[in-house]
Design an enzyme around this catalytic site. Structure first.
Site, short mmCIF file in Angstrom:
data_model
loop_
_atom_site.label_atom_id
_atom_site.label_comp_id
_atom_site.label_asym_id
_atom_site.label_seq_id
_atom_site.Cartn_x
_atom_site.Cartn_y
_atom_site.Cartn_z
N LEU A 36 1.68 39.46 20.23
CA LEU A 36 1.71 38.88 18.89
C LEU A 36 2.97 39.41 18.24
CD1 LEU A 36 -2.01 39.30 17.66
CD2 LEU A 36 -0.88 37.21 18.45
N ASP A 37 3.59 38.60 17.39
CA ASP A 37 4.81 39.04 16.70
C ASP A 37 4.50 40.24 15.80
OD1 ASP A 37 6.04 36.87 17.85
OD2 ASP A 37 5.88 35.61 16.05
N LYS A 38 5.57 40.94 15.43
CA LYS A 38 5.41 42.14 14.60
C LYS A 38 4.65 41.84 13.30
CE LYS A 38 8.28 45.83 12.72
NZ LYS A 38 9.62 46.20 12.29
#
Ligand code: URA
Length: 245
Positions: A102-104
């Site tokens: 998952l993105d930051k």
């Protein structure tokens, strides 16, 4: 694996003691009391319980995290906080890795596991495991956006995407359901239909729904019954969840 060995490894007691526990009638396999220590149990397929409490299968550890904002989906980094930094000390010995990324700035359901095979099966595009996301948008999408998702779009860089589901929940909130996991895929797909994502949260992987009471950063073990449901789904049993259109 023999039942007494399963109990010994899962509970952390000597084999003799595990045998005594089994013979005393405190252990259930698939809901039925089992007193036979030699009974073979499938590590990923059968639910073994002690005094009615399901036990985790020995061998692998799989955890369910509500990923908070601001950490990266990696095992280590010199510059950034990682999801592993949020794992409680009791699992510090386990060689955990995130299942996919998952993105930051994305929150929500992230599995962490020591089981590379399980991870591969969940993330391999061939399996078409559904992942559902709730996106908050800066402004409403273009009309007809759902049809563009349903038809299978091509991203700005020419990457083709499988048909996906877009559900409009409010003017600026949508649910996106994908069966693949390309880099920034939800943001890029919504970008193609005039959407600018301001928040992104994953609520579901296959049949596994993040418990809304699990706080950001909180980590829970995946219970045997959940693992069984997940494995069933990976074998192609339906992945649709009640409540979603
Ligand atoms: N799609 C995105 O754009 N970001 C994520 O973190 C996951 C899916």
């Amino acid at each position: 694996m023999r039942l007494d060995r399963f109990i010994s490894m899962s509970v952390g007691v000597p084999r003799k003691m595990a045998g005594a526990i089994v013979r005393s009638g405190r252990v259930q396999v698939q809901g039925e009391i089992e007193r036979n220590c030699k009974r073979q149990v499938a590590l990923s397929g059968e639910v073994v319980a002690l005094d009615g409490e399901p036990l985790r299968a020995p061998g692998h550890t799989t955890l369910v995290m509500n990923k908070p904002k601001g950490c990266i989906s990696a095992t280590q980094s010199r510059e950034h906080e990682t999801v592993i930094d949020h794992v409680p000390a009791k699992w510090a010995h386990a060689k955990l890795a995130p299942v996919g990324r998952l993105d930051k700035d994305t929150t929500g359901l992230l599995l962490l596991t020591t089981d590379g095979g399980l991870s591969h099966r969940i993330t391999h595009p061939k399996r078409k495991v559904e992942k559902a996301y709730i996106a908050g948008l800066k402004a409403p999408l273009e009309p007809g956006a759902a049809a563009v998702f349903e038809a299978g779009m091509t991203l700005a860089d020419g990457t083709p995407c499988r048909p996906a589901r877009l559900e409009i929940l409010t003017d600026t909130t949508v649910r996106v359901v994908l069966t693949e996991g390309r880099f920034h895929q939800v943001k890029r797909m919504l970008g193609r239909v005039g959407g600018h994502v301001v928040t992104l949260h994953r609520e579901r992987i296959g049949p596994l729904v993040l418990d809304p009471s699990q706080a950001p950063g909180e980590v829970q073990p995946l219970m045997p019954a959940q693992l069984v449901t997940l494995i069933d789904a990976l074998q192609g049993v339906g992945e649709q969840t009640p409540g979603e259109k």
